[in-house]
Scaffold this active site. Sequence first.
Site, PDB file in Angstrom:
ATOM      1  N   HIS A 123      52.419   3.374  17.904  1.00 19.98           N
ATOM      2  CA  HIS A 123      52.603   4.804  18.174  1.00 19.98           C
ATOM      3  C   HIS A 123      51.965   5.146  19.509  1.00 19.98           C
ATOM      4  CE1 HIS A 123      52.615   9.145  17.584  1.00 19.98           C
ATOM      5  NE2 HIS A 123      53.534   8.929  16.680  1.00 19.98           N
ATOM      6  N   ASP A 147      57.337   6.185  10.024  1.00 19.20           N
ATOM      7  CA  ASP A 147      58.721   5.763   9.812  1.00 19.20           C
ATOM      8  C   ASP A 147      58.825   4.507   8.970  1.00 19.20           C
ATOM      9  OD1 ASP A 147      60.206   7.730  11.238  1.00 19.20           O
ATOM     10  OD2 ASP A 147      59.227   6.971  13.033  1.00 19.20           O
TER      11      ASP A 147
END
Length: 439
Positions: free
Chosen positions: A316, A374
Amino acid sequence: MSSDAKEAATNEYVTMTDHSTGKSYDLPVMNGTVGPKVVDVRPFYRDTGMFTYDPGFTSTGSCESSITYIDGEAGILMHRGYRIEDLCEHSDFMEVCYLLLNGELPDAATKKEFETTITYHSMLHEQLNNLYRGFRRDAHPMAIMVGVVGALSAFYHDSTDINDPEQRMIASHRLVAKMPTIAAWAYKYSIGQPFMYPRNDMSYAENFLQMMFSVPCEDYVVNSVLAAAMDKIFILHADHEQNASTSTVRLAGSSGANPFACIAAGISSLWGPSHGGANEAVLNMLGEIGSADKIPEYLEKAKDPQDNFRLMGFGHRVYKNYDPRAKVLQSHAHNVLDALGIRDEPLLKMAMELEKIALEDDYFVQRKLFPNVDFYSGIILRAMGFPVSMFTVLFALARTVGWIAQWKEMIEDPSQKIGRPRQLYTGEYDREYVPLDKR
Ligand code: CMC
């Protein structure tokens, strides 16, 4: 400078020296409530004739905001000061929507009123049926969503005046309310089933599940475990400060475009596999890996700098620690799998195995690449029966409230200007035009 920015300004400066001229420039430093200090470069071009360079905006704050705070190193996410873990445990999506849009948690009466408002805006203009029917049946539901949400501005003329606060609020309510209907209808259209209309006696999550999975010919009983998990997934995706899609919404809105057009732009940005499309990409990747014995081979591909393959659902830009949303979803994923009794599903077993191996691998540990939201949302949504092509649609549905809260904040900020980045030009300069017959 807005009043908040004035309060944020300190008496500190950073000094930059241009060694070619020997000139120094003092740049004011601003403080937020928490988080890194910010150097105010607004007068930089005026004073120095130079631009700053920051592709990907890795060091640039694009706005002031009081909606969402992330501490990526510590793995903290807060909306309006409330931790995401607390909101997930004690709140529900409607309350979080109210909080994001209005800044405070509602009291009981206000919450009821807000829920009623959202419920009564959930139907779509009946003529929008025709718009759906214009799409190919095999269209990706995100493509349909971009089209239908953009088209709302052709149907709801009474909420497109961005200078009218009441119209702004009505557009906000409409977008939050209609998104589940738009999303479910995109799915129903793709499988050739009749559109199911919203039901006012159901909660936001229950209503979405019934529009997705019920058919007119039989009664549909909402599974309470699935409805609760859906509500959590909506909360976890509601906002995430100035990510690519939110920045897209702000940039589109900065020109004065109407909110429906801006949210359609945000949906387009979210679609990419580096952003919201990652949950779909996770499942596609698991399908490609095929079996647990192939995991080491794919981990090597992910680590190979010559190979474009990346482990989808890992890493991320902001979180260099466990994504707090992923932590909450991880436990819900296990609950949902247990409740549905599908622990032995091969793809899901493989996902768990991949998570375990990657978390122990030096490459991922050193680069602080943890599973992100996700990774788990893909697993949980698949277990709930959503087709892979709907995963990013669900992300867009939930993120709509964040986009619209950020859009409203921008419009209501007196220091707001049209977004207009500059560039480092590296092309040709002032060439002589050569006529076609001489080239
Ligand atoms: N698999 C393998 N290597 C990775 C991965 C990954 N998923 N992510 C980052 N790296 C490596 C990258 O190759 C680089 O290595 P090196 O320093 O040796 O060159 C290092 O880690 C830093 O990566 P980066 O590309 O500089 O990091 P970034 O902040 O630009 O990218 C990211 C963040 C999310 C785009 C990236 O981690 C990625 O592509 N992840 C996979 C896609 C994904 O899951 N996206 C969902 C993000 S969360 C939901 C959302 O907010 O939308």
